[in-house]
Design a protein around this motif. Sequence first.
Motif, PDB file in Angstrom:
ATOM      1  N   ALA A   1      17.576 -44.344  38.826  1.00  0.00           N
ATOM      2  CA  ALA A   1      18.773 -44.251  37.840  1.00  0.00           C
ATOM      3  C   ALA A   1      18.411 -43.776  36.578  1.00  0.00           C
ATOM      4  CB  ALA A   1      19.333 -45.454  37.719  1.00  0.00           C
ATOM      5  N   GLN A   2      19.016 -42.627  35.951  1.00  0.00           N
ATOM      6  CA  GLN A   2      18.651 -42.133  34.731  1.00  0.00           C
ATOM      7  C   GLN A   2      19.945 -41.337  34.194  1.00  0.00           C
ATOM      8  OE1 GLN A   2      16.014 -38.440  35.105  1.00  0.00           O
ATOM      9  NE2 GLN A   2      15.805 -39.387  37.362  1.00  0.00           N
ATOM     10  N   PRO A   3      19.917 -40.870  32.796  1.00  0.00           N
ATOM     11  CA  PRO A   3      21.154 -40.182  32.470  1.00  0.00           C
ATOM     12  C   PRO A   3      21.385 -38.797  33.171  1.00  0.00           C
ATOM     13  CG  PRO A   3      19.651 -41.326  30.807  1.00  0.00           C
ATOM     14  CD  PRO A   3      19.031 -41.253  31.632  1.00  0.00           C
ATOM     15  N   LEU A   4      22.427 -38.641  33.627  1.00  0.00           N
ATOM     16  CA  LEU A   4      22.545 -37.233  34.241  1.00  0.00           C
ATOM     17  C   LEU A   4      23.772 -36.559  33.522  1.00  0.00           C
ATOM     18  CD1 LEU A   4      21.916 -38.412  38.024  1.00  0.00           C
ATOM     19  CD2 LEU A   4      20.257 -37.170  36.304  1.00  0.00           C
ATOM     20  N   LEU A   5      23.823 -35.222  33.864  1.00  0.00           N
ATOM     21  CA  LEU A   5      25.039 -34.394  33.497  1.00  0.00           C
ATOM     22  C   LEU A   5      25.788 -34.185  34.837  1.00  0.00           C
ATOM     23  CD1 LEU A   5      23.444 -32.237  30.863  1.00  0.00           C
ATOM     24  CD2 LEU A   5      25.009 -33.871  30.283  1.00  0.00           C
ATOM     25  N   ARG A   6      27.039 -34.180  34.785  1.00  0.00           N
ATOM     26  CA  ARG A   6      27.528 -33.876  36.135  1.00  0.00           C
ATOM     27  C   ARG A   6      28.531 -32.451  36.063  1.00  0.00           C
ATOM     28  NH1 ARG A   6      31.527 -37.945  37.282  1.00  0.00           N
ATOM     29  NH2 ARG A   6      33.215 -36.519  36.723  1.00  0.00           N
ATOM     30  N   ILE A   7      27.968 -31.448  36.501  1.00  0.00           N
ATOM     31  CA  ILE A   7      28.552 -30.021  36.665  1.00  0.00           C
ATOM     32  C   ILE A   7      29.447 -29.689  37.754  1.00  0.00           C
ATOM     33  CG2 ILE A   7      27.897 -27.881  36.014  1.00  0.00           C
ATOM     34  CD1 ILE A   7      26.934 -29.641  33.708  1.00  0.00           C
ATOM     35  N   LEU A   8      30.750 -29.288  37.591  1.00  0.00           N
ATOM     36  CA  LEU A   8      31.320 -28.665  38.692  1.00  0.00           C
ATOM     37  C   LEU A   8      31.639 -27.260  38.531  1.00  0.00           C
ATOM     38  CD1 LEU A   8      33.560 -28.963  40.935  1.00  0.00           C
ATOM     39  CD2 LEU A   8      35.141 -29.234  39.225  1.00  0.00           C
ATOM     40  N   VAL A   9      30.935 -26.595  39.735  1.00  0.00           N
ATOM     41  CA  VAL A   9      31.207 -25.188  39.562  1.00  0.00           C
ATOM     42  C   VAL A   9      32.169 -24.677  40.603  1.00  0.00           C
ATOM     43  CG1 VAL A   9      29.920 -22.810  39.815  1.00  0.00           C
ATOM     44  CG2 VAL A   9      28.906 -24.712  39.088  1.00  0.00           C
ATOM     45  N   LEU A  10      33.267 -23.978  40.123  1.00  0.00           N
ATOM     46  CA  LEU A  10      34.289 -23.533  41.169  1.00  0.00           C
ATOM     47  C   LEU A  10      34.462 -21.881  41.061  1.00  0.00           C
ATOM     48  CD1 LEU A  10      37.289 -25.870  39.835  1.00  0.00           C
ATOM     49  CD2 LEU A  10      35.928 -26.137  42.152  1.00  0.00           C
ATOM     50  N   PRO A  11      34.683 -21.361  42.434  1.00  0.00           N
ATOM     51  CA  PRO A  11      34.997 -20.049  42.289  1.00  0.00           C
ATOM     52  C   PRO A  11      36.207 -19.299  41.707  1.00  0.00           C
ATOM     53  CG  PRO A  11      35.705 -21.236  44.433  1.00  0.00           C
ATOM     54  CD  PRO A  11      35.118 -22.110  43.529  1.00  0.00           C
ATOM     55  N   GLY A  12      35.894 -18.191  41.089  1.00  0.00           N
ATOM     56  CA  GLY A  12      37.027 -17.656  40.241  1.00  0.00           C
ATOM     57  C   GLY A  12      37.697 -16.418  40.833  1.00  0.00           C
ATOM     58  N   LYS A  13      38.020 -15.536  40.055  1.00  0.00           N
ATOM     59  CA  LYS A  13      38.609 -14.217  40.178  1.00  0.00           C
ATOM     60  C   LYS A  13      37.564 -13.344  40.974  1.00  0.00           C
ATOM     61  CE  LYS A  13      38.900 -11.073  36.913  1.00  0.00           C
ATOM     62  NZ  LYS A  13      39.074 -10.409  35.732  1.00  0.00           N
ATOM     63  N   GLY A  14      37.985 -12.670  41.889  1.00  0.00           N
ATOM     64  CA  GLY A  14      37.210 -11.949  42.821  1.00  0.00           C
ATOM     65  C   GLY A  14      36.644 -12.294  44.081  1.00  0.00           C
ATOM     66  N   THR A  15      36.934 -13.550  44.285  1.00  0.00           N
ATOM     67  CA  THR A  15      36.307 -14.241  45.504  1.00  0.00           C
ATOM     68  C   THR A  15      37.410 -15.011  46.461  1.00  0.00           C
ATOM     69  OG1 THR A  15      34.791 -16.154  46.499  1.00  0.00           O
ATOM     70  CG2 THR A  15      35.658 -16.450  44.378  1.00  0.00           C
ATOM     71  N   HIS A  16      37.340 -14.726  47.713  1.00  0.00           N
ATOM     72  CA  HIS A  16      38.283 -15.371  48.637  1.00  0.00           C
ATOM     73  C   HIS A  16      37.874 -16.688  48.934  1.00  0.00           C
ATOM     74  CE1 HIS A  16      35.900 -13.031  51.096  1.00  0.00           C
ATOM     75  NE2 HIS A  16      36.177 -13.928  52.052  1.00  0.00           N
ATOM     76  N   HIS A  17      36.531 -16.911  48.733  1.00  0.00           N
ATOM     77  CA  HIS A  17      36.052 -18.228  49.344  1.00  0.00           C
ATOM     78  C   HIS A  17      36.811 -19.495  48.535  1.00  0.00           C
ATOM     79  CE1 HIS A  17      33.229 -16.114  51.881  1.00  0.00           C
ATOM     80  NE2 HIS A  17      32.717 -15.467  50.633  1.00  0.00           N
ATOM     81  N   ARG A  18      36.827 -20.552  49.312  1.00  0.00           N
ATOM     82  CA  ARG A  18      37.454 -21.770  48.748  1.00  0.00           C
ATOM     83  C   ARG A  18      36.182 -22.776  49.029  1.00  0.00           C
ATOM     84  NH1 ARG A  18      40.092 -18.920  46.756  1.00  0.00           N
ATOM     85  NH2 ARG A  18      42.424 -18.501  46.921  1.00  0.00           N
ATOM     86  N   GLY A  19      36.115 -23.703  48.054  1.00  0.00           N
ATOM     87  CA  GLY A  19      35.024 -24.518  48.113  1.00  0.00           C
ATOM     88  C   GLY A  19      34.636 -25.054  46.810  1.00  0.00           C
ATOM     89  N   ARG A  20      33.448 -25.737  46.301  1.00  0.00           N
ATOM     90  CA  ARG A  20      33.082 -26.139  45.083  1.00  0.00           C
ATOM     91  C   ARG A  20      31.695 -26.612  45.094  1.00  0.00           C
ATOM     92  NH1 ARG A  20      34.781 -32.325  43.513  1.00  0.00           N
ATOM     93  NH2 ARG A  20      33.705 -33.278  45.349  1.00  0.00           N
ATOM     94  N   LEU A  21      31.186 -26.641  44.206  1.00  0.00           N
ATOM     95  CA  LEU A  21      29.701 -26.976  43.833  1.00  0.00           C
ATOM     96  C   LEU A  21      29.569 -28.205  43.023  1.00  0.00           C
ATOM     97  CD1 LEU A  21      26.562 -26.897  44.553  1.00  0.00           C
ATOM     98  CD2 LEU A  21      26.552 -25.216  42.914  1.00  0.00           C
ATOM     99  N   MET A  22      29.322 -29.272  43.275  1.00  0.00           N
ATOM    100  CA  MET A  22      29.088 -30.393  41.904  1.00  0.00           C
ATOM    101  C   MET A  22      27.336 -30.610  42.236  1.00  0.00           C
ATOM    102  SD  MET A  22      31.057 -32.337  40.195  1.00  0.00           S
ATOM    103  CE  MET A  22      32.430 -32.657  40.977  1.00  0.00           C
ATOM    104  N   LEU A  23      26.857 -30.362  40.698  1.00  0.00           N
ATOM    105  CA  LEU A  23      25.662 -30.598  40.635  1.00  0.00           C
ATOM    106  C   LEU A  23      25.255 -31.676  39.518  1.00  0.00           C
ATOM    107  CD1 LEU A  23      24.551 -27.142  39.379  1.00  0.00           C
ATOM    108  CD2 LEU A  23      23.639 -28.236  41.389  1.00  0.00           C
ATOM    109  N   TRP A  24      24.372 -32.476  39.697  1.00  0.00           N
ATOM    110  CA  TRP A  24      23.841 -33.264  38.729  1.00  0.00           C
ATOM    111  C   TRP A  24      22.593 -32.868  38.095  1.00  0.00           C
ATOM    112  CZ3 TRP A  24      27.009 -34.693  42.694  1.00  0.00           C
ATOM    113  CH2 TRP A  24      28.011 -35.598  42.595  1.00  0.00           C
TER     114      TRP A  24
END
Length: 232
Positions: A173-196
């Motif tokens: 266990a340690q301090p982490l940043l939680r980053i959410l990456v979502l697709p935007g304009k130009g992509t038809h893919h649906r989904g998401r990427l969550m990073l720590w």
Amino acid sequence: MERIDLQHMPWADGEALTYLVSWSAFEAAQGTFVAHNIGGHWEFKLSLASRGLVDRFYPFTATFWSIMAGSSWRSVEYGEYRFEPGRTIKERTRIDYGLHQGTREIWSAGKTKTFPIAEEAVDDLGSMLYHVRMGPWKPGDRRLLHVYESSSEKEALAECQARESRAFGAWPAQPLLRILVLPGKGTHHRGRLMLWLTDDARHLPLHADLDFRYGTFSIDLIKADKTLPIAH
């Protein structure tokens, strides 16, 4: 255009990060990212291979590479060699910012395609992860990333959602940043990427959850070589 200081990056020359990709309780793949400072510019490579049940029923191997410009953060070349059952992909894309044009050379099919690039600086799928590691993050911060992929320019929105303390795998266990990456304009893919990411100058990605059309995958850092010290 985002200028960069090649002497003060969150990663070291030769840094190698190895990840295990899991689908539900099953191992699916293993990959290693390697960063090299070559002649004043950064080159990133990913070597990926199937594991476990995936390797038994759908074995694959792949190598991806990404080359950045010198003192500015923009991709100038991205390519891949991918070998799957019944399919081989060998291709390279180069970006000419003077012409605002990308050229995709599909060597395995003997074809060449061109497509427009509107921005003065874009990422590719290989450099995007490193771009997210750059610079400071705090909850509420957002970044709009312009990414080229499959003969077109797309957008991705990254947002820092929280600072939190968590343990992943062998990492305590340690301090982490939680980053959410979502697709935007130009992509038809649906989904998401969550990073720590580690909440230090290195911003090491310790864990990720990837949701896309094939299901939900967990990605865990299992080995880190030649990383910078925590304080540098």
